[in-house]
Scaffold this active site. Structure first.
Site, short mmCIF file in Angstrom:
data_model
loop_
_atom_site.label_atom_id
_atom_site.label_comp_id
_atom_site.label_asym_id
_atom_site.label_seq_id
_atom_site.Cartn_x
_atom_site.Cartn_y
_atom_site.Cartn_z
N CYS A 17 -0.75 4.84 2.19
CA CYS A 17 -0.98 4.45 0.93
C CYS A 17 -2.88 4.07 1.00
O CYS A 17 -3.11 3.84 -0.21
CB CYS A 17 -0.74 2.43 0.76
SG CYS A 17 -0.86 1.24 2.28
N HIS A 119 -1.48 -3.25 1.89
CA HIS A 119 -1.84 -2.55 1.50
C HIS A 119 -2.22 -1.95 0.26
O HIS A 119 -3.26 -2.84 -0.06
CB HIS A 119 -0.27 -2.36 0.44
CG HIS A 119 0.26 -1.41 -0.56
ND1 HIS A 119 0.63 -0.11 -0.58
CD2 HIS A 119 -0.01 -1.15 -1.84
CE1 HIS A 119 0.60 0.75 -1.59
NE2 HIS A 119 0.60 -0.28 -2.15
#
Length: 244
Positions: A17, A119
């Protein structure tokens, strides 16, 4: 008549990510590669068996140190935003974009594992509108204009588990131009008044841009504390163009 700009949007692969967030930020495929981010990890912590800046298995999960180092290669800086402050003090004209750090569940195939990961999500302006370029989304998510973005950031930062970094060019960071100057001046004046009178400074005012990641007692070994700040990507792209 000019054609509508295509929005570049990398989708999630493994634990990459951070890589997707960086490439989505600069809107170019291959601005960064996994090999390049792994090399940054090695430079940050050479001669170690288990590198603390990425996943033990080498699948990604890069921390804030790697993102900051990658941005610096493009002439940019990542500035931590104090969520106690009002996002309305941000000068969006001098900001490339934003990187939001949020908690995320971890899956192995279709099985949800009892692990909490972090994330990275990019938010940036494209043709006058701001978009959420989360790599877990099927397509870019429209946020709207400046007022919509400020409302969106306020909502996101109400969560204790989310952190925001502002990405700006090095010049903007050095001259402290990523927030409105009247806010900076008011904050400085309030600090001076507090020093003279012993009064408390209002926490709703904007801090000086000097309040960056380096000013925090930040535990980089805690992968659940990863966060990032972003500002004007267009400026950043002008500073360092992708050679890939």
């Amino acid at each position: 008549m000019s054609s509508k700009q295509t929005i570049y949007h990398e989708k999630q692969v493994k634990e990459l990510c951070a890589l997707h967030a960086l490439n989505n930020l600069f809107q170019t495929r291959g601005t960064y590669s996994k090999t390049e981010l792994d090399a940054i990890c090695s430079r940050l912590s050479p001669n170690v068996w288990i590198n603390p800046h990425r996943s033990m298995l080498g699948l990604g999960n890069y921390d804030i140190n790697v993102i900051m180092a990658a941005l610096q290669k493009k002439g940019c800086e990542a500035v931590w935003f104090d969520k106690r402050k009002d996002p309305g003090c941000l000068d969006l004209s001098n900001i490339c974009g934003f990187i939001l750090n949020v908690p995320s569940d971890y899956k192995l195939g279709f099985v949800m594992l009892p692990l909490r990961r972090r994330h990275w999500i990019t938010i940036r302006q494209i043709q006058g509108n701001f978009y959420n370029l989360d790599s877990k989304l099927e397509a870019p998510q429209l946020i709207g204009r400046s007022s919509d973005l400020i409302a969106y950031l306020k909502e996101q930062l109400d969560s204790k588990e989310k952190e925001l970094f502002v990405v700006v060019s090095k010049e903007v960071e050095e001259k402290q131009l990523w927030m409105h100057q009247y806010s900076a001046q008011n904050n400085k004046q309030s600090s001076q008044n507090a020093g003279n009178t012993g009064a408390m400074v209002n926490d709703t005012q904007c801090d000086s841009p000097a309040d960056s990641v380096s000013s925090l007692n930040y535990d980089y070994s805690n992968r659940d504390a990863e966060c990032l700040k972003v500002t004007d990507v267009r400026t950043c792209i002008g500073v360092g163009e992708n050679n890939a």
